[in-house]
Design a protein around this motif. Structure first.
Motif, PDB file in Angstrom:
ATOM      1  N   ALA A   6       0.831  -1.208   0.000  1.00 43.36           N
ATOM      2  CA  ALA A   6       0.000   0.000   0.000  1.00 43.36           C
ATOM      3  C   ALA A   6       0.861   1.253   0.000  1.00 43.36           C
ATOM      4  O   ALA A   6       0.622   2.201  -0.751  1.00 43.36           O
ATOM      5  CB  ALA A   6      -0.922  -0.014   1.222  1.00 43.36           C
ATOM      6  N   HIS A   7       1.884   1.243   0.825  1.00 41.29           N
ATOM      7  CA  HIS A   7       2.785   2.383   0.965  1.00 41.29           C
ATOM      8  C   HIS A   7       3.562   2.638  -0.332  1.00 41.29           C
ATOM      9  O   HIS A   7       3.685   3.777  -0.799  1.00 41.29           O
ATOM     10  CB  HIS A   7       3.742   2.110   2.122  1.00 41.29           C
ATOM     11  N   HIS A  59       3.350   5.968  -3.106  1.00 40.32           N
ATOM     12  CA  HIS A  59       4.488   6.788  -3.523  1.00 40.32           C
ATOM     13  C   HIS A  59       4.667   6.796  -5.040  1.00 40.32           C
ATOM     14  O   HIS A  59       5.242   7.742  -5.582  1.00 40.32           O
ATOM     15  CB  HIS A  59       5.773   6.283  -2.856  1.00 40.32           C
ATOM     16  N   LYS A  60       4.199   5.777  -5.713  1.00 41.01           N
ATOM     17  CA  LYS A  60       4.435   5.646  -7.153  1.00 41.01           C
ATOM     18  C   LYS A  60       3.282   6.165  -8.013  1.00 41.01           C
ATOM     19  O   LYS A  60       3.487   6.469  -9.188  1.00 41.01           O
ATOM     20  CB  LYS A  60       4.713   4.184  -7.501  1.00 41.01           C
ATOM     21  N   VAL A  61       2.092   6.240  -7.478  1.00 42.56           N
ATOM     22  CA  VAL A  61       0.932   6.723  -8.224  1.00 42.56           C
ATOM     23  C   VAL A  61       0.660   8.166  -7.797  1.00 42.56           C
ATOM     24  O   VAL A  61       0.341   8.421  -6.637  1.00 42.56           O
ATOM     25  CB  VAL A  61      -0.309   5.837  -7.966  1.00 42.56           C
ATOM     26  N   LYS A  62       0.772   9.097  -8.722  1.00 40.77           N
ATOM     27  CA  LYS A  62       0.768  10.527  -8.383  1.00 40.77           C
ATOM     28  C   LYS A  62      -0.445  10.993  -7.579  1.00 40.77           C
ATOM     29  O   LYS A  62      -0.283  11.685  -6.569  1.00 40.77           O
ATOM     30  CB  LYS A  62       0.922  11.355  -9.663  1.00 40.77           C
ATOM     31  N   PRO A  63      -1.673  10.647  -7.987  1.00 48.26           N
ATOM     32  CA  PRO A  63      -2.822  11.086  -7.186  1.00 48.26           C
ATOM     33  C   PRO A  63      -2.796  10.530  -5.759  1.00 48.26           C
ATOM     34  O   PRO A  63      -3.181  11.220  -4.809  1.00 48.26           O
ATOM     35  CB  PRO A  63      -4.031  10.560  -7.972  1.00 48.26           C
ATOM     36  N   LEU A  64      -2.331   9.293  -5.625  1.00 50.08           N
ATOM     37  CA  LEU A  64      -2.248   8.695  -4.291  1.00 50.08           C
ATOM     38  C   LEU A  64      -1.134   9.336  -3.466  1.00 50.08           C
ATOM     39  O   LEU A  64      -1.240   9.460  -2.243  1.00 50.08           O
ATOM     40  CB  LEU A  64      -2.038   7.182  -4.395  1.00 50.08           C
ATOM     41  N   TRP A  65      -0.062   9.744  -4.143  1.00 44.90           N
ATOM     42  CA  TRP A  65       1.016  10.440  -3.456  1.00 44.90           C
ATOM     43  C   TRP A  65       0.513  11.755  -2.853  1.00 44.90           C
ATOM     44  O   TRP A  65       0.865  12.120  -1.734  1.00 44.90           O
ATOM     45  CB  TRP A  65       2.190  10.709  -4.393  1.00 44.90           C
TER      46      TRP A  65
END
Length: 279
Positions: free
Chosen positions: A110-111, A115-121
């Motif tokens: 999940a972490h 960090h790798k998917v921009k909207p999730l970041w």
């Protein structure tokens, strides 16, 4: 081990609350006795937004808890999931593997994805934008992130095949570990290093909170350090060189304001400005 499993199979909500409040209180006091950094700040004022996000995390997990229970009951009834497909093993090993693999899906994976998917970041940024990392930072997660983390944990329960007792044990351990690793405590370096070969130690996780890449994109684990070491995301940095926050969102005043933090995921992605390692 049977007694432990039975306890977590029926653990009362009040006991889980004690783990949360007791952990924050314990590490809060320990920070005052052996601080890693001598922060010049009003600790209560700093804690306010972090404790607000802790409350929203608790509420979201409580509301969605029935999904974990239903999934855990289903995999157990249908003998489904990774640990149920393995050859018969001692109970202690079954529990250990269950917690280990849940730690991969619910925490490490999940972490990493955040960090790798921009909207999730941008959602996860709320956690990283704390300039004074202490034990209250542990659950400083935007409500959207709390839902994201829950979904990954739910997927983990389904794929790993963990009964509810192991799920509750994992969540309790995860809570204590995240408070430990964020706490502003100074552990002897040699002890911290030895611990980091098995579990995520305080210094190991604080490298992840350094304000520039590549350190920000390292040490994703929560309980066990094995996933970072196996998958090449483990990094070290001398604790004296750590600077908290995110270089692309440097405004500490905004990063301490609850309303600004609630809006932070919707402010748009900014490309990091510093990709160089610190020598």
């Amino acid at each position: 081990m049977e007694i432990l499993i039975h306890y977590f199979e029926t653990i009362p909500s009040s006991h889980r609350s004690i783990i949360l409040v007791g952990g924050i209180t314990f590490f809060w006091l320990l920070e005052g006795a052996v601080p890693l950094f001598s922060f010049k700040y009003n600790k209560w004022k700093h804690a306010w937004p972090n404790l607000f996000f802790t409350a929203t995390t608790v509420i979201i997990n409580f509301v969605l808890a029935f999904l974990l229970l239903k999934t855990a009951d289903w995999v157990q009834a249908n003998d489904f999931g990774l640990i149920n497909w393995l050859p018969e093993m001692p109970l202690w090993l079954y529990v250990l593997l269950g917690v280990l693999f849940l730690d991969f899906f619910g925490a490490y994976l999940a972490h990493l994805v955040e960090h790798k998917v921009k909207p999730l970041w941008m959602v996860h940024l709320v956690h990283h934008s704390d300039h004074k990392v202490d034990t209250t930072t542990a659950n400083r997660h935007h409500p959207i992130e709390s839902v994201i983390r829950f979904i990954f944990t739910l997927i983990g329960v389904f794929l790993v095949g963990t009964p509810i007792a192991i799920v509750m044990l994992y969540q309790s351990m995860s809570l204590v570990f995240t408070q430990l690793t964020h706490a502003n405590i100074k552990m002897p370096k040699k002890l911290d290093k030895v611990l980091s070969y098995v579990i995520v130690s305080p210094d190991m996780h604080k490298v992840h909170h350094h304000n520039v890449l590549p350190y920000t994109d390292s040490n994703y684990g929560n309980i066990f350090s094995i996933w970072d070491r196996l998958l090449g995301t483990y990094m070290e940095l001398d604790r004296e060189k750590i600077v908290y926050g995110v270089d692309t969102f440097p405004d500490e005043k905004k990063n301490s304001d609850l309303l600004e933090l609630l809006k932070q995921p919707f402010q748009g992605y900014r490309k990091p400005t510093n990709l160089k390692e610190i020598k």
